[in-house]
Design a protein around this motif. Structure first.
Motif, PDB file in Angstrom:
ATOM      1  N   LEU A  23       0.811  -1.224   0.000  1.00 49.80           N
ATOM      2  CA  LEU A  23       0.000   0.000   0.000  1.00 49.80           C
ATOM      3  C   LEU A  23       0.840   1.267   0.000  1.00 49.80           C
ATOM      4  CD1 LEU A  23      -2.897  -1.000   2.403  1.00 49.80           C
ATOM      5  CD2 LEU A  23      -2.885  -0.963  -0.089  1.00 49.80           C
ATOM      6  N   GLY A  24       2.158   1.144  -0.122  1.00 58.58           N
ATOM      7  CA  GLY A  24       3.020   2.307  -0.226  1.00 58.58           C
ATOM      8  C   GLY A  24       3.318   3.016   1.078  1.00 58.58           C
ATOM      9  N   ILE A  25       2.922   2.446   2.202  1.00 51.64           N
ATOM     10  CA  ILE A  25       3.148   3.093   3.494  1.00 51.64           C
ATOM     11  C   ILE A  25       4.643   3.281   3.748  1.00 51.64           C
ATOM     12  CG2 ILE A  25       2.848   2.830   5.992  1.00 51.64           C
ATOM     13  CD1 ILE A  25       0.199   1.320   5.280  1.00 51.64           C
ATOM     14  N   ARG A  39       1.747   3.840  -5.290  1.00 56.24           N
ATOM     15  CA  ARG A  39       1.633   2.469  -4.775  1.00 56.24           C
ATOM     16  C   ARG A  39       0.315   2.268  -4.023  1.00 56.24           C
ATOM     17  NH1 ARG A  39       6.900  -0.341  -4.264  1.00 56.24           N
ATOM     18  NH2 ARG A  39       5.706  -1.962  -3.247  1.00 56.24           N
ATOM     19  N   LEU A  40      -0.134   3.292  -3.299  1.00 54.36           N
ATOM     20  CA  LEU A  40      -1.407   3.199  -2.584  1.00 54.36           C
ATOM     21  C   LEU A  40      -2.561   3.021  -3.562  1.00 54.36           C
ATOM     22  CD1 LEU A  40      -3.017   3.381   0.060  1.00 54.36           C
ATOM     23  CD2 LEU A  40      -3.067   5.853  -0.258  1.00 54.36           C
ATOM     24  N   VAL A  41      -2.590   3.820  -4.602  1.00 54.61           N
ATOM     25  CA  VAL A  41      -3.662   3.725  -5.601  1.00 54.61           C
ATOM     26  C   VAL A  41      -3.609   2.369  -6.311  1.00 54.61           C
ATOM     27  CG1 VAL A  41      -4.514   4.678  -7.778  1.00 54.61           C
ATOM     28  CG2 VAL A  41      -3.854   6.209  -5.922  1.00 54.61           C
ATOM     29  N   ILE A  42      -2.418   1.939  -6.720  1.00 56.71           N
ATOM     30  CA  ILE A  42      -2.271   0.634  -7.374  1.00 56.71           C
ATOM     31  C   ILE A  42      -2.722  -0.486  -6.453  1.00 56.71           C
ATOM     32  CG2 ILE A  42      -0.577  -1.055  -8.201  1.00 56.71           C
ATOM     33  CD1 ILE A  42       1.000   1.307  -9.386  1.00 56.71           C
ATOM     34  N   GLY A  43      -2.329  -0.401  -5.179  1.00 52.68           N
ATOM     35  CA  GLY A  43      -2.716  -1.430  -4.215  1.00 52.68           C
ATOM     36  C   GLY A  43      -4.217  -1.519  -4.004  1.00 52.68           C
ATOM     37  N   ILE A  44      -4.874  -0.369  -3.956  1.00 56.57           N
ATOM     38  CA  ILE A  44      -6.325  -0.359  -3.750  1.00 56.57           C
ATOM     39  C   ILE A  44      -7.057  -0.848  -4.996  1.00 56.57           C
ATOM     40  CG2 ILE A  44      -8.314   1.159  -3.412  1.00 56.57           C
ATOM     41  CD1 ILE A  44      -6.524   2.818  -1.526  1.00 56.57           C
ATOM     42  N   ILE A  45      -6.651  -0.340  -6.159  1.00 56.94           N
ATOM     43  CA  ILE A  45      -7.331  -0.718  -7.398  1.00 56.94           C
ATOM     44  C   ILE A  45      -7.169  -2.208  -7.698  1.00 56.94           C
ATOM     45  CG2 ILE A  45      -7.281  -0.442  -9.919  1.00 56.94           C
ATOM     46  CD1 ILE A  45      -6.726   2.519  -9.438  1.00 56.94           C
ATOM     47  N   SER A  46      -5.969  -2.736  -7.470  1.00 54.53           N
ATOM     48  CA  SER A  46      -5.712  -4.147  -7.803  1.00 54.53           C
ATOM     49  C   SER A  46      -6.015  -5.084  -6.635  1.00 54.53           C
ATOM     50  CB  SER A  46      -4.262  -4.327  -8.238  1.00 54.53           C
ATOM     51  OG  SER A  46      -3.395  -4.142  -7.133  1.00 54.53           O
ATOM     52  N   VAL A  47      -6.586  -4.562  -5.566  1.00 56.03           N
ATOM     53  CA  VAL A  47      -6.908  -5.330  -4.362  1.00 56.03           C
ATOM     54  C   VAL A  47      -5.643  -6.061  -3.851  1.00 56.03           C
ATOM     55  CG1 VAL A  47      -8.579  -6.888  -3.304  1.00 56.03           C
ATOM     56  CG2 VAL A  47      -9.196  -5.682  -5.384  1.00 56.03           C
ATOM     57  N   GLY A  48      -4.516  -5.387  -3.977  1.00 51.44           N
ATOM     58  CA  GLY A  48      -3.270  -5.902  -3.415  1.00 51.44           C
ATOM     59  C   GLY A  48      -2.474  -6.844  -4.291  1.00 51.44           C
ATOM     60  N   THR A  49      -3.017  -7.309  -5.417  1.00 53.48           N
ATOM     61  CA  THR A  49      -2.281  -8.294  -6.217  1.00 53.48           C
ATOM     62  C   THR A  49      -1.033  -7.686  -6.850  1.00 53.48           C
ATOM     63  OG1 THR A  49      -3.732  -7.859  -8.095  1.00 53.48           O
ATOM     64  CG2 THR A  49      -4.262  -9.746  -6.719  1.00 53.48           C
ATOM     65  N   VAL A  50      -1.156  -6.532  -7.461  1.00 54.04           N
ATOM     66  CA  VAL A  50       0.015  -5.878  -8.044  1.00 54.04           C
ATOM     67  C   VAL A  50       0.946  -5.412  -6.927  1.00 54.04           C
ATOM     68  CG1 VAL A  50       0.812  -3.944  -9.460  1.00 54.04           C
ATOM     69  CG2 VAL A  50      -1.254  -5.197 -10.107  1.00 54.04           C
ATOM     70  N   GLY A  51       0.377  -4.949  -5.829  1.00 53.94           N
ATOM     71  CA  GLY A  51       1.183  -4.548  -4.678  1.00 53.94           C
ATOM     72  C   GLY A  51       2.013  -5.690  -4.143  1.00 53.94           C
ATOM     73  N   PHE A  52       1.450  -6.903  -4.157  1.00 53.51           N
ATOM     74  CA  PHE A  52       2.196  -8.072  -3.706  1.00 53.51           C
ATOM     75  C   PHE A  52       3.373  -8.348  -4.633  1.00 53.51           C
ATOM     76  CE2 PHE A  52       3.040 -12.650  -3.718  1.00 53.51           C
ATOM     77  CZ  PHE A  52       3.368 -12.831  -2.376  1.00 53.51           C
TER      78      PHE A  52
END
Length: 76
Positions: A23-25, A39-52
């Protein structure tokens, strides 16, 4: 080769924890507001999959000693 970035213990812990990294924290704590917000926007939009996936990439670079907060430096 990229210059090694000196990270504090708190910053390293935030990079290692999947939730904070996805989530970019960790980027916000390090003062990189632009990539933290992205990273926060990507994490929210992709429900964490891209963030992972980005978390795994960060871990690999952290282990190699080439971790950067600016994602574009990974491509160089």
């Amino acid at each position: 080769m990229a210059k090694k970035q000196n990270l504090s213990l708190l910053e390293m812990i935030l990079v290692i924890i999947p939730f904070t990294n996805a989530l970019g924290i960790d980027r916000f704590v390090m003062g990189d507001m632009k990539w933290g917000l992205i990273r926060l926007v990507i994490g929210i939009i992709s429900v964490g999959t891209v963030g992972f996936i980005l978390w795994v990439i960060d871990l690999l670079f952290l282990v190699q000693g080439r971790y950067q907060t600016d994602m574009l430096k990974y491509l160089k």
